[in-house]
Scaffold this motif. Structure first.
Motif, PDB file in Angstrom:
ATOM      1  N   ARG A  37       0.869  -1.266   0.112  1.00 14.32           N
ATOM      2  CA  ARG A  37       0.069   0.024  -0.099  1.00 14.32           C
ATOM      3  C   ARG A  37       0.919   1.401  -0.047  1.00 14.32           C
ATOM      4  O   ARG A  37       1.673   1.376   0.915  1.00 14.32           O
ATOM      5  CB  ARG A  37      -1.114  -0.045   1.218  1.00 14.32           C
ATOM      6  N   LYS A  38       0.844   2.116  -1.079  1.00 17.19           N
ATOM      7  CA  LYS A  38       1.607   3.175  -1.126  1.00 17.19           C
ATOM      8  C   LYS A  38       1.472   4.133  -0.140  1.00 17.19           C
ATOM      9  O   LYS A  38       0.411   4.635   0.480  1.00 17.19           O
ATOM     10  CB  LYS A  38       1.319   3.963  -2.699  1.00 17.19           C
ATOM     11  N   GLY A  39       2.532   4.671   0.533  1.00 17.32           N
ATOM     12  CA  GLY A  39       2.520   5.482   1.629  1.00 17.32           C
ATOM     13  C   GLY A  39       2.332   5.000   2.856  1.00 17.32           C
ATOM     14  O   GLY A  39       2.082   5.640   4.064  1.00 17.32           O
ATOM     15  N   TYR A  40       2.198   3.388   3.241  1.00 14.65           N
ATOM     16  CA  TYR A  40       1.820   2.899   4.007  1.00 14.65           C
ATOM     17  C   TYR A  40       3.076   1.608   4.497  1.00 14.65           C
ATOM     18  O   TYR A  40       3.634   1.191   3.409  1.00 14.65           O
ATOM     19  CB  TYR A  40       0.588   2.053   4.274  1.00 14.65           C
ATOM     20  N   ARG A  41       3.071   1.271   5.732  1.00 16.39           N
ATOM     21  CA  ARG A  41       4.002   0.095   6.233  1.00 16.39           C
ATOM     22  C   ARG A  41       2.999  -1.017   6.760  1.00 16.39           C
ATOM     23  O   ARG A  41       1.886  -0.638   7.464  1.00 16.39           O
ATOM     24  CB  ARG A  41       5.042   0.585   7.064  1.00 16.39           C
ATOM     25  N   SER A  84       5.799  11.355   6.538  1.00 13.42           N
ATOM     26  CA  SER A  84       5.980  12.268   5.223  1.00 13.42           C
ATOM     27  C   SER A  84       6.412  13.826   5.810  1.00 13.42           C
ATOM     28  O   SER A  84       5.439  14.330   6.353  1.00 13.42           O
ATOM     29  CB  SER A  84       5.195  12.435   3.965  1.00 13.42           C
ATOM     30  N   TRP A 128      -2.472  -1.667   8.490  1.00 15.00           N
ATOM     31  CA  TRP A 128      -1.388  -0.307   7.781  1.00 15.00           C
ATOM     32  C   TRP A 128      -1.040   0.852   8.465  1.00 15.00           C
ATOM     33  O   TRP A 128      -1.817   1.426   9.414  1.00 15.00           O
ATOM     34  CB  TRP A 128      -2.074  -0.088   6.403  1.00 15.00           C
ATOM     35  N   GLU A 129       0.146   0.991   8.629  1.00 18.39           N
ATOM     36  CA  GLU A 129       0.556   2.150   9.474  1.00 18.39           C
ATOM     37  C   GLU A 129       1.203   3.234   8.417  1.00 18.39           C
ATOM     38  O   GLU A 129       1.790   2.875   7.579  1.00 18.39           O
ATOM     39  CB  GLU A 129       1.684   1.861  10.607  1.00 18.39           C
ATOM     40  N   LYS A 130       0.453   4.451   8.542  1.00 12.54           N
ATOM     41  CA  LYS A 130       0.961   5.482   7.495  1.00 12.54           C
ATOM     42  C   LYS A 130       2.521   5.859   7.759  1.00 12.54           C
ATOM     43  O   LYS A 130       2.646   6.089   8.965  1.00 12.54           O
ATOM     44  CB  LYS A 130       0.061   6.808   7.749  1.00 12.54           C
TER      45      LYS A 130
END
Length: 136
Positions: free
Chosen positions: A63-67, A132, A127-129
């Motif tokens: 997931r883009k932007g997430y871990r 940024s 998911w963790e954001k």
């Protein structure tokens, strides 16, 4: 009753074979389905013989932007989530009581997630954001 066979490989000549069929090992199985929960990708499901520790598949979702942080576990047979404070609870009980859903680590072992034969357990990706930094 369910049985198993072990797949073997002879490393001398590369031949692949199977052992004979085991004596019955259990009379219940359940299916674990993986849900990307906003992510992308595909994962096969896992069949778990009740009572036999089985590793969850390694996460293949992105997931883009997430871990990826792990999995929340939802049991279809009784419409409940696994919580840290009080075991399996409905979504309304989780919300009303402020329970925290357990997060299973990637490739965690499961064995007795449900005792209902042919039940389905859905593992929802957590998911963790990613941080940024802002522009100064």
């Amino acid at each position: 009753m369910y049985h198993y066979r072990i797949k073997t490989r002879n490393y001398i000549d590369g031949e692949i074979g199977y052992t004979g069929t085991s004596a019955s090992v259990c009379n219940k199985v359940y299916q674990v389905i993986y849900d990307a929960n906003g992510g992308d990708g595909v994962m096969d499901s896992t069949w778990v013989p009740y009572g036999y520790k089985t590793k969850l598949l390694p996460n293949a979702f992105v997931r883009k932007g997430y871990r990826f942080a792990g999995w929340h576990s939802y049991r279809v047979s009784d419409d409940k989530w696994r919580t840290e404070e009080n075991g399996w609870q409905t979504e309304s009980a989780v919300s009303e009581n402020g329970y925290t859903k357990i997060i299973y680590k990637d490739q965690a072992g499961v064995a007795k997630t449900t005792s209902v034969n042919n039940d389905t357990v859905i593992m929802y990706a957590v998911w963790e954001k990613l941080f940024s930094p802002g522009i100064w």
